[in-house]
Design an enzyme around this catalytic site. Structure first.
Site, PDB file in Angstrom:
ATOM      1  N   GLU A  27       0.827  -1.216   0.000  1.00 15.13           N
ATOM      2  CA  GLU A  27       0.000   0.000   0.000  1.00 15.13           C
ATOM      3  C   GLU A  27       0.860   1.264   0.000  1.00 15.13           C
ATOM      4  OE1 GLU A  27      -1.591   1.536   3.646  1.00 15.13           O
ATOM      5  OE2 GLU A  27      -0.956  -0.217   4.772  1.00 15.13           O
ATOM      6  N   LYS A  88      -5.881  10.190   1.228  1.00 14.73           N
ATOM      7  CA  LYS A  88      -6.036   8.769   1.541  1.00 14.73           C
ATOM      8  C   LYS A  88      -7.195   8.250   0.692  1.00 14.73           C
ATOM      9  CE  LYS A  88      -7.704   6.115   5.607  1.00 14.73           C
ATOM     10  NZ  LYS A  88      -7.885   6.225   7.077  1.00 14.73           N
ATOM     11  N   ASP A 140     -17.653   2.624  13.441  1.00 20.79           N
ATOM     12  CA  ASP A 140     -16.419   2.811  12.686  1.00 20.79           C
ATOM     13  C   ASP A 140     -15.695   1.469  12.535  1.00 20.79           C
ATOM     14  OD1 ASP A 140     -14.111   3.591  11.434  1.00 20.79           O
ATOM     15  OD2 ASP A 140     -13.679   5.248  12.810  1.00 20.79           O
ATOM     16  N   LYS A 161      -4.001  -3.173  13.786  1.00 19.57           N
ATOM     17  CA  LYS A 161      -3.431  -2.107  14.614  1.00 19.57           C
ATOM     18  C   LYS A 161      -3.948  -2.185  16.039  1.00 19.57           C
ATOM     19  CE  LYS A 161      -2.759   1.047  10.867  1.00 19.57           C
ATOM     20  NZ  LYS A 161      -3.380   0.114   9.924  1.00 19.57           N
TER      21      LYS A 161
HETATM   22  N1  PSU Z   1      -0.326   1.732   8.808  1.00 22.32           N
HETATM   23  C1  PSU Z   1       0.022   2.750   9.594  1.00 22.32           C
HETATM   24  N2  PSU Z   1      -0.762   3.830   9.627  1.00 22.32           N
HETATM   25  C2  PSU Z   1      -1.876   3.930   8.868  1.00 22.32           C
HETATM   26  C3  PSU Z   1      -2.279   2.847   8.058  1.00 22.32           C
HETATM   27  C4  PSU Z   1      -1.451   1.785   8.065  1.00 22.32           C
HETATM   28  O1  PSU Z   1       1.028   2.673  10.303  1.00 22.32           O
HETATM   29  O2  PSU Z   1      -2.506   4.983   8.911  1.00 22.32           O
HETATM   30  C5  PSU Z   1      -3.532   2.892   7.232  1.00 22.32           C
HETATM   31  C6  PSU Z   1      -3.615   1.707   6.263  1.00 22.32           C
HETATM   32  O3  PSU Z   1      -3.507   2.257   4.987  1.00 22.32           O
HETATM   33  C7  PSU Z   1      -4.968   1.087   6.504  1.00 22.32           C
HETATM   34  C8  PSU Z   1      -5.725   2.294   6.988  1.00 22.32           C
HETATM   35  O4  PSU Z   1      -5.499   0.494   5.350  1.00 22.32           O
HETATM   36  O5  PSU Z   1      -4.781   2.907   7.849  1.00 22.32           O
HETATM   37  C9  PSU Z   1      -7.028   1.976   7.651  1.00 22.32           C
HETATM   38  O6  PSU Z   1      -7.693   3.177   7.862  1.00 22.32           O
HETATM   39  P1  PSU Z   1      -9.211   3.171   8.411  1.00 22.32           P
HETATM   40  O7  PSU Z   1      -9.105   2.645   9.797  1.00 22.32           O
HETATM   41  O8  PSU Z   1      -9.638   4.613   8.349  1.00 22.32           O
HETATM   42  O9  PSU Z   1      -9.989   2.278   7.507  1.00 22.32           O
HETATM   43 MN    MN Z   2     -13.031   4.403   9.682  1.00 22.69          MN
END
Ligand code: PSU
Ligand code: MN
Length: 310
Positions: A27, A88, A140, A161
């Protein structure tokens, strides 16, 4: 480009796919939104080197000039890493950004869309998005999870995460029939911590067996992804108590500042990095690299499996 979405391949990626050599999709949102310049550019290069070291070809994905770019060049990476205001782009944004002829950095979710279109069966990133803490009221839930139910691309990661609710994230994956196998650990990892405290449904330490799991899943009707986890190396892992304390504070700050929605992940990650004096950012970089190396090995094992089966 029969499917109507223009794809610009890096020469190296095009050749590898043509010769059926293993490729790992990566990504770009982690470059623009996950880490600060110049650490993001350095890490992106180290991630690509790790994929190569394990016998696969890296294909970092982004959107530029209304096309999917599959395999960013060194100068693309530098431009994205140092650029400001690059949006993003998750799955729901992708058709809009493409139609406008604009550019953007792909999340796990939109990178999986691109990887499947490009014919790349493996993807790697350190931490998936998942079910956020408090999702019972905010709803969310990262599009990453929904995309896992749709894209026939195996995902190698260090779990999800730690800022998330990892129990609920695992429940979601089970409910939506996404196989999870853990390589080298009994537990589902928590990104920069070795364990989320949630046991993985399956531990498999043999790459060739994992390749067969992926092949079996994809032989079934309407499959999506297979999640393959690999824990951080012990020397890179963060103490879970230290990380948890920083996360608790970061969540309280986010609530005070009224941060919700697509900016929340970045906000929380940065707040945790500040609270740990950069320790978690260091770990984030190291885990991206070690995960990419495992991703390269898994993609190579799957390519061997396909070659042996044909
Ligand atoms: N890895 C990180 N920080 C990030 C992300 C990944 O250290 O911000 C990103 C990735 O691109 C993942 C996204 O797909 O966060 C998910 O965001 P959300 O929770 O808004 O769907
Ligand atoms: Mn989200």
């Amino acid at each position: 480009m029969g499917h109507g979405i223009p794809i610009v391949y890096a020469e190296e990626v095009r050749e590898a796919l043509h010769e059926r050599r293993p490729v790992v999709a990566l990504e770009s949102n982690v470059i623009t939104h996950g880490l600060a310049y110049p650490h993001n550019a350095e890490t992106a290069h180290r991630v690509e080197a790790a994929v190569r070291k394990s016998g696969s070809v890296p294909a970092t994905i982004c959107v530029e000039d209304g096309a999917l770019r599959v395999g960013m060049t060194e100068s693309d990476i530098e431009r994205f890493a140092s650029g400001t205001g690059i949006p993003k782009v998750s799955s729901r944004d992708l058709p809009v950004v493409l139609a406008r002829g604009a550019r953007g950095a792909t999340t796990v979710a939109s990178s999986l869309v691109a990887a499947e279109l490009a014919g790349i069966p493996f993807f790697s990133s350190a931490g998936l998005g998942g079910v956020h803490r408090g999702a019972q009221s905010t709803m969310d839930v990262s599009s990453d999870l929904i995309q896992l139910t749709r894209s026939k691309v195996a995902v190698v990661c260090a779990g999800a995460k730690m800022i998330l609710d990892l129990k609920l994230t695992m429940e979601y994956l089970e409910t939506h029939c996404v196989p999870v196998v853990s390589y080298g650990s009994d537990d589902f990892p928590a990104f920069y911590c070795s364990s989320s405290g949630v046991r993985s449904p399956h531990r498999i330490d043999d790459e060739d067996l994992i390749a067969r799991v992926v092949a079996n899943h994809w032989a079934a009707p309407a499959p999506g992804s297979v999640v393959i986890t690999t824990p951080p190396r012990p020397e890179d892992a963060v103490d879970p108590a230290q990380a948890e304390a920083a996360i608790t504070d970061a969540l309280a700050q986010a609530e005070r500042d009224g941060v919700t929605g697509q900016g929340l992940t970045k906000y929380l990650m940065r707040a945790v990095d500040r609270a740990t004096g950069g320790r978690t950012a260091e770990a984030n970089m190291a885990v991206l690299v070690s995960t990419a190396e495992t991703g390269g090995r898994m993609a190579a094992a799957y390519a061997r499996h396909l070659a042996a089966a044909s």
